[in-house]
Write an enzyme that holds these catalytic residues in place. Structure first.
Site, PDB file in Angstrom:
ATOM      1  N   GLY A 199     -17.620   7.515  -7.375  1.00 30.20           N
ATOM      2  CA  GLY A 199     -18.898   7.014  -6.891  1.00 30.20           C
ATOM      3  C   GLY A 199     -20.068   7.826  -7.427  1.00 30.20           C
ATOM      4  O   GLY A 199     -19.895   8.883  -8.036  1.00 30.20           O
TER       5      GLY A 199
ATOM      6  N   ASP B 128     -12.714  13.389   1.423  1.00 30.74           N
ATOM      7  CA  ASP B 128     -11.631  12.737   0.696  1.00 30.74           C
ATOM      8  C   ASP B 128     -10.678  12.061   1.686  1.00 30.74           C
ATOM      9  O   ASP B 128     -10.217  12.694   2.647  1.00 30.74           O
ATOM     10  CB  ASP B 128     -10.876  13.812  -0.107  1.00 30.74           C
ATOM     11  CG  ASP B 128      -9.923  13.226  -1.124  1.00 30.74           C
ATOM     12  OD1 ASP B 128      -9.488  12.065  -0.959  1.00 30.74           O
ATOM     13  OD2 ASP B 128      -9.596  13.946  -2.090  1.00 30.74           O
TER      14      ASP B 128
ATOM     15  N   SER C 142      -6.401  -6.577  -3.643  1.00 30.19           N
ATOM     16  CA  SER C 142      -6.730  -6.992  -5.003  1.00 30.19           C
ATOM     17  C   SER C 142      -5.918  -8.209  -5.431  1.00 30.19           C
ATOM     18  O   SER C 142      -4.775  -8.388  -4.999  1.00 30.19           O
ATOM     19  CB  SER C 142      -6.448  -5.832  -5.971  1.00 30.19           C
ATOM     20  OG  SER C 142      -6.420  -6.264  -7.312  1.00 30.19           O
TER      21      SER C 142
ATOM     22  N   TYR D 226      -1.279   0.204  -9.947  1.00 27.72           N
ATOM     23  CA  TYR D 226      -2.441  -0.172  -9.135  1.00 27.72           C
ATOM     24  C   TYR D 226      -2.087  -1.342  -8.217  1.00 27.72           C
ATOM     25  O   TYR D 226      -2.371  -1.303  -7.007  1.00 27.72           O
ATOM     26  CB  TYR D 226      -3.618  -0.545 -10.032  1.00 27.72           C
ATOM     27  CG  TYR D 226      -4.797  -1.096  -9.265  1.00 27.72           C
ATOM     28  CD1 TYR D 226      -5.597  -0.261  -8.488  1.00 27.72           C
ATOM     29  CD2 TYR D 226      -5.106  -2.459  -9.307  1.00 27.72           C
ATOM     30  CE1 TYR D 226      -6.673  -0.765  -7.768  1.00 27.72           C
ATOM     31  CE2 TYR D 226      -6.177  -2.968  -8.590  1.00 27.72           C
ATOM     32  CZ  TYR D 226      -6.953  -2.124  -7.825  1.00 27.72           C
ATOM     33  OH  TYR D 226      -8.003  -2.628  -7.098  1.00 27.72           O
TER      34      TYR D 226
ATOM     35  N   ARG E  27     -10.604 -15.750 -15.442  1.00 26.92           N
ATOM     36  CA  ARG E  27     -10.765 -14.968 -14.222  1.00 26.92           C
ATOM     37  C   ARG E  27     -11.646 -15.729 -13.227  1.00 26.92           C
ATOM     38  O   ARG E  27     -12.521 -16.492 -13.614  1.00 26.92           O
ATOM     39  CB  ARG E  27     -11.424 -13.607 -14.519  1.00 26.92           C
ATOM     40  CG  ARG E  27     -10.602 -12.675 -15.399  1.00 26.92           C
ATOM     41  CD  ARG E  27      -9.423 -12.083 -14.657  1.00 26.92           C
ATOM     42  NE  ARG E  27      -8.669 -11.136 -15.458  1.00 26.92           N
ATOM     43  CZ  ARG E  27      -7.621 -11.455 -16.209  1.00 26.92           C
ATOM     44  NH1 ARG E  27      -7.234 -12.723 -16.290  1.00 26.92           N
ATOM     45  NH2 ARG E  27      -6.958 -10.513 -16.878  1.00 26.92           N
TER      46      ARG E  27
END
Length: 324
Positions: A47, A67, A131, A155, A223
């Site tokens: 970020g 974190d 996702s 991922y 996409r």
């Protein structure tokens, strides 16, 4: 349609993890505009500090640099919180193939820490980023929840694990969890730099800088590009979703299908630039085609996206022209 008229109880406190990131900072901005309190959490590993600084003059905003891999940090961040929007994660399919151990620690253990902290602090709703990568090699379009294929990257595996953990927390601990399967989100403040930058901001910046973008593969991959405003709507509506919808994952997209090569030429036209792209090898772990069935989110969350790709890309181009 949209989220501008969504109402929460007065004094509601939202915790946004990944608050310095692209999606997280946009969520913070939207919630603050609605008049509610936001606590941001981010370790600033991916970020941007400027995405925190822009809200520091707002009395309804506080920021914790920390974190999610540290449970104590998560516990403190969840104190007094009504709604958790868990956006903290490392993205990028190719990078996850290079760094599987880190992705496991950050995206799985980090999310589990947040789930546990939310449970122990009595959070009302836990909304988290999943996702479209969880669909893997499932070839049927549009992608529909409950019809997933073999996962193609670490991922994707981390996001699928997050969904399963969240389901357990709803089943055994009564924490209302809602997973949002994002489909190629784009818009203001998305980082155009770096080897793993998302394609739309990267193309825009390269074209504006006089460079020649490289398209991975033949450009015929498709996409369901989703403008950031639709993602904000989905997050806020999930916070008001019924208990009966908890423990589930939902597609968050517009429901369209855009081909990469068409997007490239659309950008060159919008920017009045005449430049042919270069073509490179396919990216490891990439899905060839992606298009979402959003009927489940419409039915159970009341999600009704009104930002089409065309409207979103026009807004994004204007933002990058002014801010790059």
């Amino acid at each position: 349609m949209g989220y501008e008229n969504i109402k929460f109880p007065d004094g509601s406190l939202f915790l946004v993890t990944g608050a310095a990131g692209f999606i997280g900072s946009n969520l913070c901005e939207a919630i603050l505009k609605l008049g509610y309190k936001v606590r941001g959490l981010d370790d600033l590993s991916t970020g941007k500090q400027k995405n925190v600084d822009m809200f520091m003059d707002n009395d309804n905003y506080e920021f914790i640099k920390g974190d999610i891999k540290d449970l104590d940090t998560c516990m403190k961040a969840c104190e007094g919180v009504d709604y958790v929007l868990n956006e903290a994660a490392w993205g990028s399919v190719p990078r996850s193939i290079e760094m599987p151990l880190f992705y496991c620690a950050n995206n799985i253990q980090g999310t589990l820490n947040m789930l546990e902290a939310a449970r122990q602090n009595g959070v009302k709703k836990f909304v988290y980023a999943s996702s479209s990568s969880v669909y893997g090699d499932e070839p049927v379009l549009p992608k529909k929840e409950g019809r997933e294929g073999n996962l193609l990257s670490p991922y994707a595996l981390t996001k699928r694990c997050d969904e399963e953990w969240a389901k357990q927390y709803t089943r055994h601990y009564g924490l209302d969890t809602y997973g949002l399967r994002y489909f190629n989100v784009f818009g203001r403040r998305q980082d155009p730099d770096g080897a793993y930058a998302a394609v739309i901001p990267k193309f825009i910046k390269q074209l504006l800088d006089g460079e020649t973008p490289t398209i991975n593969g033949d450009g015929k991959q498709s996409r369901d590009f989703t403008y950031i405003e639709n993602v904000i709507e989905a997050n806020l509506k999930a916070c008001l979703a019924p208990h009966e919808a908890a423990g589930e994952a939902f597609n968050v997209a517009y429901g369209g299908r855009e081909y990469l090569i068409d997007i490239y030429y659309g950008l060159t036209k919008a920017l009045s630039i005449n430049r042919e792209p270069k073509f490179g090898p396919d990216r490891a772990g990439d899905i060839k085609h992606s298009n979402a069935d959003i009927s489940k989110a419409k039915k159970l969350l009341g999600y009704d996206p009104d930002w089409s790709f065309e409207r979103g890309i026009a807004a994004a181009i204007e933002w990058y022209k002014e801010n790059l």
